[in-house]
Every structure is written in structure tokens, then in C-alpha cells.
Motif scaffolding. Structure first.
Motif, PDB file in Angstrom:
ATOM      1  N   LEU A 232      -6.417  17.998   3.771  1.00 45.98           N
ATOM      2  CA  LEU A 232      -5.900  17.972   5.145  1.00 45.98           C
ATOM      3  C   LEU A 232      -6.971  17.981   6.230  1.00 45.98           C
ATOM      4  CD1 LEU A 232      -2.821  20.291   4.751  1.00 45.98           C
ATOM      5  CD2 LEU A 232      -2.998  17.825   4.520  1.00 45.98           C
TER       6      LEU A 232
ATOM      7  N   ILE B  33      -6.035   7.040   6.541  1.00 47.51           N
ATOM      8  CA  ILE B  33      -6.355   8.469   6.500  1.00 47.51           C
ATOM      9  C   ILE B  33      -7.076   8.853   5.201  1.00 47.51           C
ATOM     10  CG2 ILE B  33      -5.384  10.794   6.553  1.00 47.51           C
ATOM     11  CD1 ILE B  33      -5.332   9.378   9.247  1.00 47.51           C
ATOM     12  N   ASN B  34      -6.519   8.476   4.053  1.00 45.56           N
ATOM     13  CA  ASN B  34      -7.132   8.899   2.786  1.00 45.56           C
ATOM     14  C   ASN B  34      -8.562   8.418   2.610  1.00 45.56           C
ATOM     15  OD1 ASN B  34      -4.836  10.213   2.174  1.00 45.56           O
ATOM     16  ND2 ASN B  34      -4.033   8.680   0.772  1.00 45.56           N
TER      17      ASN B  34
ATOM     18  N   LEU C   9      -1.327   6.252   5.554  1.00 46.32           N
ATOM     19  CA  LEU C   9      -1.998   7.244   4.721  1.00 46.32           C
ATOM     20  C   LEU C   9      -2.964   6.571   3.760  1.00 46.32           C
ATOM     21  CD1 LEU C   9       0.921   9.647   3.766  1.00 46.32           C
ATOM     22  CD2 LEU C   9      -0.844   9.972   5.493  1.00 46.32           C
ATOM     23  N   LYS C  10      -2.499   5.541   3.094  1.00 49.71           N
ATOM     24  CA  LYS C  10      -3.258   4.933   2.012  1.00 49.71           C
ATOM     25  C   LYS C  10      -4.499   4.198   2.525  1.00 49.71           C
ATOM     26  CE  LYS C  10      -3.284   3.398  -2.371  1.00 49.71           C
ATOM     27  NZ  LYS C  10      -3.154   4.264  -3.541  1.00 49.71           N
ATOM     28  N   GLU C  11      -4.346   3.452   3.596  1.00 57.44           N
ATOM     29  CA  GLU C  11      -5.434   2.580   4.028  1.00 57.44           C
ATOM     30  C   GLU C  11      -6.325   3.209   5.085  1.00 57.44           C
ATOM     31  OE1 GLU C  11      -5.901  -0.532   2.728  1.00 57.44           O
ATOM     32  OE2 GLU C  11      -4.265  -0.031   1.344  1.00 57.44           O
TER      33      GLU C  11
ATOM     34  N   LEU D 245      -1.763  12.566  15.655  1.00 60.10           N
ATOM     35  CA  LEU D 245      -0.817  13.093  14.676  1.00 60.10           C
ATOM     36  C   LEU D 245      -0.350  14.457  15.147  1.00 60.10           C
ATOM     37  CD1 LEU D 245      -2.412  12.256  11.204  1.00 60.10           C
ATOM     38  CD2 LEU D 245      -0.236  11.446  12.056  1.00 60.10           C
TER      39      LEU D 245
ATOM     40  N   MET E 146       4.545  10.502  -0.414  1.00 68.53           N
ATOM     41  CA  MET E 146       5.548  11.061   0.477  1.00 68.53           C
ATOM     42  C   MET E 146       5.770  12.537   0.212  1.00 68.53           C
ATOM     43  SD  MET E 146       6.367   8.882   2.452  1.00 68.53           S
ATOM     44  CE  MET E 146       5.851   7.216   2.598  1.00 68.53           C
TER      45      MET E 146
ATOM     46  N   TRP F  66       4.002   4.351   7.778  1.00 73.03           N
ATOM     47  CA  TRP F  66       3.511   5.641   7.279  1.00 73.03           C
ATOM     48  C   TRP F  66       2.734   5.558   5.963  1.00 73.03           C
ATOM     49  CZ3 TRP F  66       2.264  10.131   9.022  1.00 73.03           C
ATOM     50  CH2 TRP F  66       2.196  11.245   8.195  1.00 73.03           C
ATOM     51  N   ALA F  67       3.332   4.946   4.930  1.00 76.31           N
ATOM     52  CA  ALA F  67       2.666   4.927   3.623  1.00 76.31           C
ATOM     53  C   ALA F  67       1.341   4.161   3.710  1.00 76.31           C
ATOM     54  CB  ALA F  67       3.577   4.297   2.572  1.00 76.31           C
ATOM     55  N   THR F  68       1.361   3.053   4.423  1.00 72.68           N
ATOM     56  CA  THR F  68       0.148   2.264   4.606  1.00 72.68           C
ATOM     57  C   THR F  68      -0.880   3.055   5.408  1.00 72.68           C
ATOM     58  OG1 THR F  68       1.654   0.406   4.798  1.00 72.68           O
ATOM     59  CG2 THR F  68      -0.656  -0.027   5.272  1.00 72.68           C
TER      60      THR F  68
ATOM     61  N   ARG G  96      -7.549  12.988   0.236  1.00 73.54           N
ATOM     62  CA  ARG G  96      -6.159  13.457   0.244  1.00 73.54           C
ATOM     63  C   ARG G  96      -6.033  14.896   0.700  1.00 73.54           C
ATOM     64  NH1 ARG G  96      -2.847  10.388  -2.195  1.00 73.54           N
ATOM     65  NH2 ARG G  96      -1.435  12.122  -2.382  1.00 73.54           N
TER      66      ARG G  96
ATOM     67  N   PRO H 157       0.824  -1.207   0.000  1.00 72.01           N
ATOM     68  CA  PRO H 157       0.000   0.000   0.000  1.00 72.01           C
ATOM     69  C   PRO H 157       0.857   1.255   0.000  1.00 72.01           C
ATOM     70  CG  PRO H 157      -0.106  -1.104   2.127  1.00 72.01           C
ATOM     71  CD  PRO H 157       0.685  -1.978   1.220  1.00 72.01           C
TER      72      PRO H 157
ATOM     73  N   GLN I  58       1.504  14.336   0.540  1.00 72.99           N
ATOM     74  CA  GLN I  58       0.531  14.228   1.609  1.00 72.99           C
ATOM     75  C   GLN I  58       0.976  14.919   2.868  1.00 72.99           C
ATOM     76  OE1 GLN I  58      -1.940  10.572   2.144  1.00 72.99           O
ATOM     77  NE2 GLN I  58      -3.001  12.475   1.741  1.00 72.99           N
TER      78      GLN I  58
ATOM     79  N   PHE J  63      -9.030  15.922   7.042  1.00 77.70           N
ATOM     80  CA  PHE J  63      -9.475  14.537   6.848  1.00 77.70           C
ATOM     81  C   PHE J  63     -10.388  14.044   7.963  1.00 77.70           C
ATOM     82  CE2 PHE J  63      -5.111  14.773   8.401  1.00 77.70           C
ATOM     83  CZ  PHE J  63      -5.272  14.235   9.653  1.00 77.70           C
TER      84      PHE J  63
END
Lengths: 325, 539
Positions: B452, B418-419, B414-416, B428, A37, B410-412, B450, A31, A40, B454
Motif C-alpha cells: 500500500l 499502481i502496481n 492497478l495492473k498497469e 485516490l 479486486m 480500475w483493474a487496468t 502490490r 489487464p 488490492q 506504493f
């Protein structure tokens, strides 16, 4: 022999493509995206930046097309450009980090071999002696010790308290102004703790392996024959037994070839050494696909080549294998 | 690494800071004379990514870029706007046009003269749709930019825009080196050429970046001859390097500040400073979840949290409980807002009013047969946040709210989570700055994917205040608006504002001229010096 070699080399091509296909799919399944990076959680990033970056990186195309594009570049030995903000060629980023990693790995491998092989042989010859038991305990303590912890202790002790060795990095600040011999000494001083730490964990494996090989060989009939015909123990062990016990080590060495370019993140982070481990880890965290794929491809090629080298040199070293075909 | 990324993304504005307490261990430098020379070595956990400011969005890159490049304006020691490349500026009667008068005789590091054409070119680069920059937004508000002569630059907005002036603090790029080239492929990303107090010398990837004083700097040469930015990803290693003299500056962890730096040797060699950093940590509630729609529930949860306990436990006391989105030593801060001091009784009472009671006696509140349970998500690699989550978890349990804590890469994250809005509550932080406009975080138009806001906060009055606030230039008038804005936020509690942390730098004591103010200590780096007799590096 040559036909065998050719067949093995040709076999590597589909294998390599398979490896890249699987790696490519897996990293795209993770994911998150490289663009996240940069775009966001940044109050100033406008909403269309994501789209701009997508287009710039070619992420708007379907995945199979992305893979084929990547593969067609790879065939021309073009690893593409990093998705990180610097947009540098992946190959440049890797070759910048490679020498340090290889140097450290080769040095620690040399240290491991020079210490572990004699340890293993002596332990086998004097099986169950005090020496054997003591080295067993010691190498396993080294193996079990968290290396980052030991590293920090050594840095604090040798670097801060005694002040005899530098704490981290690869060179001192005034390196450019030093004479050649000072530069060399400076380099060595910086390498002592890292190489020691890198080697200490590997001692256990190699010395135990050597010990069990040696024990196997000593039980063989031809060793009994050698002893029966009155050869001195020295000749029996070091000429007849050791040579045969060393054979499997070649395989292990072949398998360590890909390990030469791999670095450990924790290790490099603690010593502030810019190596492959940190590069790869940062790449994964930022979902820098071209960089991840670049490192994986080089790793895969080295693994395959290492295996091949091990097989070939095994044949060269052992007449029984060489002549069997 | 993860900590680095998070700092990079959420706290990229950490360099601008402010003082609220006297630094420790300061000596009176009256008998010391400023002298040129010596080297300043700073430790950083992350390498820079690109030294082209238009493309960079991480803290390390901005740190270096801030020394190599200059802006038209900047914040001074008191956080008011002062000129840098601009000698002066005028604002038109209708607040729509700003005219900058640029300094004459400024030269790029390669010797080329700096003119208004460079400013215009930089502006055009930022708004170029082909350039992937994170900073286009404030420049897109400009409807006209013109250069009447070589040393005048004029911009016109269609509506008054209060953050406009400070947006021109962006780093000006050299037109003569970039024009007509693909900026994403430019060499300057690795070898920058600016007009700033330091010129670029070398960059060894992952190891260090070296800069040297620009003796022709238009405000006068800096005193410190050489600046070295060492990349040491591990804070513990940085601390060991600091003790051996391998570093002259690092930001200490609260633990290091409190327990590991009180030896006489350390005090002799280093000065420690502390000041509130711009930014805050919060617990944000997903307002699209039915359980958080009732304001009383959010207020109750705020009462259930002991903020001082978080400051003491997580920051070891180096911070302040937050009451809103601004820190307490800024002009915009409103102290007259409802506060949520720790009060579990009040929390239980408010929850009862909202219909939550423990009908089945299992210790967890319930309503219409459903228990009050939810999950707090936060990102991996930020120790502060996971510890905060654990302490809050226990406090919530005491008022009958069952909370799970999930820590995700982090990437997960955001993707799964927060977004897609797939979370109940999240811990946060936001990094802020002297500019109070927080339109992007709170306005109801910013709740899209995406974006802010959110948590889905929508309050028509807040929308109106935010729109008004960014159109007014007069500080006193603005304050009235933002005072009201802070009051509504405090009543609504869309976030529970948790704490504001302190920056805890240590600087080698041979550096003099450090004057802590509301802007922190780094704002006057050019005036720092090492007296002749104390200089450590001769080359």
C-alpha cells in the motif's frame, strides 16, 4: 434437407470452439486479474492472499492448460464456479438472471413487432403521405432519444409525480402477501415503463425495414398482375404483397435470438432489474473469467442456433428456396 | 458499477462515521413511545457478495453481516470499545494477554448455544492458510489462543499490539455448522446463521436481502421488525424510490442534498443528517520520480492547490479541507501541523528555490532543459476524483506546471500503473477508522509490489513512530507519537491531503431514536423505532 441440417449442426462445433478460444484469449489479455479486486487497496489484506486465491482459482497454471481444463469441463456442461467471492456455480448465477431478461426481451420484441409491422406496411402503402412522414419522424426521435434519459423522465413523471406506476424493480415489497390477480397486476405495473423504453428504440429499425421490403414487393410484376386481373387493393396488399414482404423478417427474428438473453447495463441499472447485462458487466469489471466465458458461450450457441433456425424456417416458409436444392 | 467497486475497495469502512454538525430537521421525540414493528428499507448500489464474513470484503456484505453476526467487542456511540459477545475483558500487566469473559445464555439463530469454542474456531478459520480471507493479518500476531472454559477466551501476543482489542470485533462464526467443511463451499454464504440482532430471511440475488428482528437477541430485541436491503444500482433511481416511499434510507449525493431535498414535502417525510466520513482523498506523488524527490517541490504543489475550492466545487461544501491522514474530530488529530493554505506566490518561490524557472518563456517551468510536466492518473467511475483532477490541473498550470489527467478503468489502473509504480502522481482515497495505526500505508517496509505504500515513502523517523505507535495501549502516550507522525507527514507532503468528505444520509421521518454522535447514526440501529401510530407496514 436432413443432410443439410446435419451438416450445419456439425459445422457449429469447430465454430463454437473457435469462438471460445478467441474469447478466452481476449479476456485473459485484458489487464488486471480477478484476484486484484479482493486483495488490492485493502489495508487488511495480507500479501499471501493473492497467492492463495491464485491457487484456488487455478490461475497459477499456464494459459493453454487453463483453457483445456475449462473446455473439458464445458464438454460436460460444467461452466465452473464464479471467481466472485460467493464462489457460486456460473450456471446458477446465469439461470437466476435469465428469466427476467428473456421476459423483458420477448415482451419488448412483441411490442416492437405489433407496432412496427403495421406502421411499416401502412407507410409503404401510403408512401410520402403525411402519415408516412410523421411516423418516420416519430420513430427516429424514439431511436435517437437517450433511453436512460427518457426512462428517468418517465419514472419521475409516472412514478413520483402522478404515482400511478412503480419506479423501479420487478415486484412490490408485499408481493408475497398479495392474491394471485394482485400479483399479476403488480408484475405488469412494474413492466410497463421498462418494456416501453426497451421497445421505443427498436421501432425505427423494424418499421423502416418493413416499409422498404413492402415497397420492393409492391413494385414487382406479380403485384401488377394481381391488380390487372382485378383483385381488390385489400387482397393485393395483404394477401399477395404482405406475405412476400414478411419473408426477410424471419431472418431478422432469427438474428434476434441471441439478443433475447442479452441485457443492457444502463437499462438494468436504472430500473434496478437484476438481468444479464448487469451480471455480465460486473463480471467483466471483476475479471470473473468463468462467468464471462459462460455468458459468451451461451450467447455464441444461441447466435449459431438462431442463424440455423432462420435459414431453416426461411426454407419452410418459401417454397422457392425449399425446392431449389 | 465502477463507483461501487471503488467505494467497496477504498471506502469499505464508511459505516463507521462521526458527527460534526447538528442534523437538520430533527424533532423532539419525547412524547413518542418506542414500539416494536414496521419495516426499514435501505437502498444500496451494490449487492452483497457473500454472507460469510471471513470471505467478504465489500461494503454491502459487511452491512448485512453486521446485523446478522456479532463480535466480541464493538465501538459504542463515543467510538470507545465496548463489549458485545464479551461481557468484560482483562488486559494482562505486560499488555500481552487479553482474557475475554463471554456472555452466558447467548443462542445462535438456529437455537444452538454460543460458547468460547465458536470463538476459537473462528480465530482458527481466519488464520487457516487454506482460507482465502483478507483479514488474517491481525490474527497472525497472536501466538496462543486458548479456551479455559466454555465462557472464557484468552489470547496471547508476542509483542504488545494496540489494535488487538478491536480486532476481536470480527464476526464470530458458528462452529457447529462449519466445522470440518470447506468454508468456500458453505451454504452459510447464502443463508447466514449468526447471533446478531437480525436473523436472515431471504436473499433474491440482485434484488433484495430481507432480515427479521431476532426477538431473543441478547441485548434485547430490536424495535424494527423487518430490515430490507434493496439493491438499486443507480443513485438517481434510489432518489426517485425514496420520494415514492420505496426506500426509507439512502446516502444522498451532495447535489441531491443541496438542491433536491429542500421542498416542504421532502422535509416533512425525511430527516437529513451530515457528518464527516472516515477517510480522505489525496494527491499522492511517486517519490521515485526525480522531480518529486525534492520536498520543496511537493510543498510548492500543495501551496498551489486551493483545497477549499475543491470542497466547495466538488463536494458542494459538504466536507472539510484535510491537513493530514486523520479527520479533525478524532482524538488522534493534531491541529498543530504546518498548513498549506492556497498561496501561489509561495508555491512559485519554493519551486524557484528548488531550481525550477521559466527560462524559455513558454509559461512552463523548466530545469536543466526539461519542462515541469507530469501526468495525474486516477480511476474511472469516481466523479469526485476526476473533477478534483481537473481543478488541480488548472491551478498547477497557473504556477507553471503542466499536468495531464488520465482516467483509467480500475483493474487496468492497478495492473498497469499502481502496481509497477508506473505513474507520476495519482488521486485516490483511503478509508480509515477510529484506529490510528496506518503502518501499511506509510512504513518503508510496505513499498514492495502490490503493497500500500506504493508512492515509495521512506522516512526512518516515521518508521520508528509507526512501529512504536502500535505497541502502546495508553491513549495519551499514543497521541504524542501520532502527533509527531502527523507533523512529519505535513512537512514532507508525500501526499497533498485534499479533503475529507461528509456522509449525507436521509432517513424517513417516522423513525425515531436516532442519536447522531461521533460514531454517526447507524451505531444504535437496534434502538430505532417507529411509534405505534406512525407504522407503515403491518406485516
Amino acid at each position: 434437407m436432413y443432410r443439410y441440417l446435419l451438416r450445419r449442426l456439425l459445422m457449429m462445433v469447430p465454430l463454437l470452439i473457435g469462438i471460445t478460444l478467441i474469447s478466452f484469449t481476449v479476456i485473459h489479455l485484458a489487464p488486471g486479474e480477478p484476484t486484484d479486486m479482493q486483495t488490492q487497496m485493502n489495508p487488511q489484506a495480507s500479501s499471501d492472499l493473492q497467492a492463495k486465491l491464485h491457487k484456488q482459482y487455478g490461475l497459477d497454471k499456464p494459459l493453454p492448460e487453463q483453457y483445456l481444463l475449462w473446455l473439458s469441463r464445458l464438454v460436460r456442461l460444467d461452466f465452473g464456479e464464479s471467481f466472485a467471492q460467493d464462489n457460486r456455480p456460473v450456471l446458477g448465477k446465469i439461470t437466476e438472471r435469465l428469466p427476467v431478461t428473456i421476459l423483458l426481451n420477448v415482451l419488448s420484441l412483441v411490442v416492437i413487432l405489433t407496432v412496427a409491422l403495421p406502421l411499416g406496411v401502412i407507410s409503404a402503402v401510403r408512401r410520402n403521405s403525411f402519415f408516412d412522414r410523421a411516423t418516420t419522424v416519430l420513430v427516429f426521435v424514439g431511436f435517437a432519444m437517450p433511453s436512460f434519459w427518457l426512462a428517468l423522465l418517465m419514472m419521475d413523471w409516472l412514478g413520483v409525480r402522478l404515482g400511478v406506476l412503480p419506479v423501479s424493480g420487478l415486484k412490490s415489497l408485499g408481493y408475497e402477501y398479495m392474491s394471485l390477480s394482485e400479483q399479476l397486476l403488480d408484475r405488469i405495473a412494474h413492466l410497463v415503463i421498462p418494456v416501453f423504453i426497451a421497445a421505443i428504440g427498436g421501432l425505427a429499425g423494424f418499421s423502416r425495414y418493413m416499409r422498404s421490403n413492402m415497397l420492393d414487393v409492391i413494385r414487382q410484376d406479380y403485384i401488377m398482375t394481381a391488380r390487372a386481373k382485378g383483385l381488390s387493393e385489400r387482397v393485393v396488399i395483404y394477401k399477395h404483397a404482405l406475405r412476400n414482404a414478411l419473408l426477410p423478417v424471419i431472418t431478422i427474428l432469427g438474428l434476434s435470438v441471441p439478443g433475447l438473453i442479452g441485457g443492457s447495463v444502463i437499462f438494468e441499472t436504472i430500473f434496478a432489474i437484476p438481468g444479464m447485462g448487469k451480471l455480465f458487466y460486473d463480471g467483466v469489471m471483476m475479471r470473473d473469467y468463468p462467468l464471462i466465458m459462460g455468458v459468451l458461450v451461451i450467447g455464441a450457441v444461441l447466435t449459431l442456433v438462431g442463424n440455423l433456425l432462420a435459414d431453416v424456417s426461411y426454407a419452410l416458409a418459401d417454397p422457392r428456396i425449399r425446392n431449389s436444392e | 458499477m465502477m463507483r461501487f467497486l471503488v467505494v467497496l475497495l477504498l471506502l469499505f469502512n464508511m459505516t463507521a462515521c462521526t458527527t460534526n454538525e447538528q442534523p437538520t430537521g430533527m424533532e423532539d421525540p419525547v412524547d413518542k413511545v418506542p414500539a416494536f414493528g414496521d419495516t426499514f428499507i435501505e437502498g444500496s448500489i451494490g449487492d452483497a457478495s457473500t454472507l460469510l464474513p471471513v470471505l467478504a470484503s465489500d461494503g454491502s456484505s459487511s452491512q448485512i453481516n453486521g446485523l446478522v453476526y456479532s463480535g466480541l467487542v464493538r465501538y459504542d456511540s463515543g467510538l470507545s470499545v465496548t463489549g458485545e459477545l464479551a461481557e468484560s475483558w482483562e488486559l494482562s500487566e505486560d499488555n500481552l494477554t487479553i482474557t475475554f469473559h463471554l456472555r452466558k445464555g447467548v443462542k445462535w439463530h438456529d437455537g444452538a448455544p454460543f460458547t468460547s469454542a465458536d470463538v476459537l474456531f473462528t480465530y482458527q478459520t481466519y488464520i487457516d492458510p487454506e482460507v482465502p480471507t483478507a483479514y488474517a493479518e491481525s490474527f497472525l500476531q497472536v501466538i496462543e489462543a486458548e479456551v479455559p472454559d466454555d465462557y472464557t477466551f484468552r489470547v496471547t501476543y508476542d509483542k504488545p499490539y494496540a489494535p488487538a482489542l478491536m480486532s476481536w470485533a470480527f464476526n464470530v462464526l458458528p462452529k457447529h455448522l462449519l466445522e470440518g467443511k470447506d468454508i468456500t463451499k458453505s451454504e452459510l454464504a447464502r443463508r447466514p446463521i449468526g447471533t446478531g440482532p437480525y436473523r436472515f430471511v431471504e436473499w433474491q440475488g440482485g434484488e433484495k436481502i430481507v432480515l427479521e428482528a431476532n426477538r431473543d437477541y441478547f441485548e434485547g430485541s430490536p424495535y424494527i421488525k423487518r430490515y430490507v436491503f434493496r439493491i438499486i444500482p443507480d443513485i438517481t433511481t434510489q432518489f426517485l424510490e425514496l420520494q415514492t416511499g420505496g426506500l426509507d434510507f439512502m446516502n444522498l449525493l451532495p447535489l441531491q442534498y443541496k438542491h433536491q431535498t429542500s421542498t416542504p414535502a421532502f422535509k416533512r417525510l425525511f430527516n437529513k443528517y451530515r457528518y464527516l466520513a472516515f477517510g480522505f482523498t489525496y494527491l499522492g506523488y511517486n517519490l521515485n520520480r526525480p522531480m518529486f524527490m525534492d520536498r520543496r517541490v511537493r510543498q510548492a504543489l500543495s501551496f498551489a492547490i486551493n483545497k477549499q475550492e475543491l470542497v466547495d466545487g466538488v463536494l458542494l461544501g459538504y466536507g472539510k479541507a484535510a491537513t493530514g491522514p486523520y479527520k479533525s474530530d478524532t482524538w488522534v488529530y493534531n491541529p498543530e501541523v504546518p498548513r498549506y493554505d492556497y498561496n501561489p506566490e509561495k508555491a512559485r518561490q519554493l519551486l524557484a528555490e528548488a531550481g525550477w524557472s521559466d527560462t524559455d518563456n513558454d509559461g512552463i517551468l523548466d530545469k536543466n532543459g526539461a519542462a515541469f510536466q507530469f501526468t495525474i492518473v486516477t480511476n474511472q467511475g469516481n466523479d469526485l476524483r476526476s473533477k478534483t483532477g481537473e481543478i488541480i490541473q488548472r491551478r498547477f498550470r497557473q504556477v507553471g506546471v503542466d499536468v495531464q489527467l488520465r482516467i483509467i478503468e480500475w483493474a487496468t489502473f492497478l495492473k498497469e500503473f499502481i502496481n509497477p509504480g508506473n505513474f507520476d502522481a495519482t488521486i485516490l482515497g483511503w478509508s480509515t477508522g477510529p484506529e490510528p495505526d496506518q503502518y501499511n500505508i506509510w512504513h518503508s517496509s510496505k513499498t514492495g509490489p502490490r503493497e500500500l505504500n506504493f508512492i515509495g515513502y521512506k522516512n526512518p523517523e516515521v518508521d520508528m513512530l509507526l512501529e512504536k505507535g502500535r505497541r502502546i495501549f495508553d491513549q495519551d502516550e499514543r497521541k504524542l507519537i501520532y502527533d509527531r507522525f502527523q507533523r512529519i507527514l505535513a512537512e514532507d507532503q508525500p501526499y497533498t491531503f485534499l479533503f475529507v468528505g461528509e456522509a449525507l444520509p436521509a432517513v424517513a421521518s417516522r423513525f425515531y431514536g436516532i442519536k447522531p454522535t461521533a460514531a454517526g447514526i447507524r451505531y444504535n440501529f437496534n434502538q430505532w423505532y417507529v411509534p405505534q401510530g406512525l407504522q407503515k407496514f403491518s406485516r
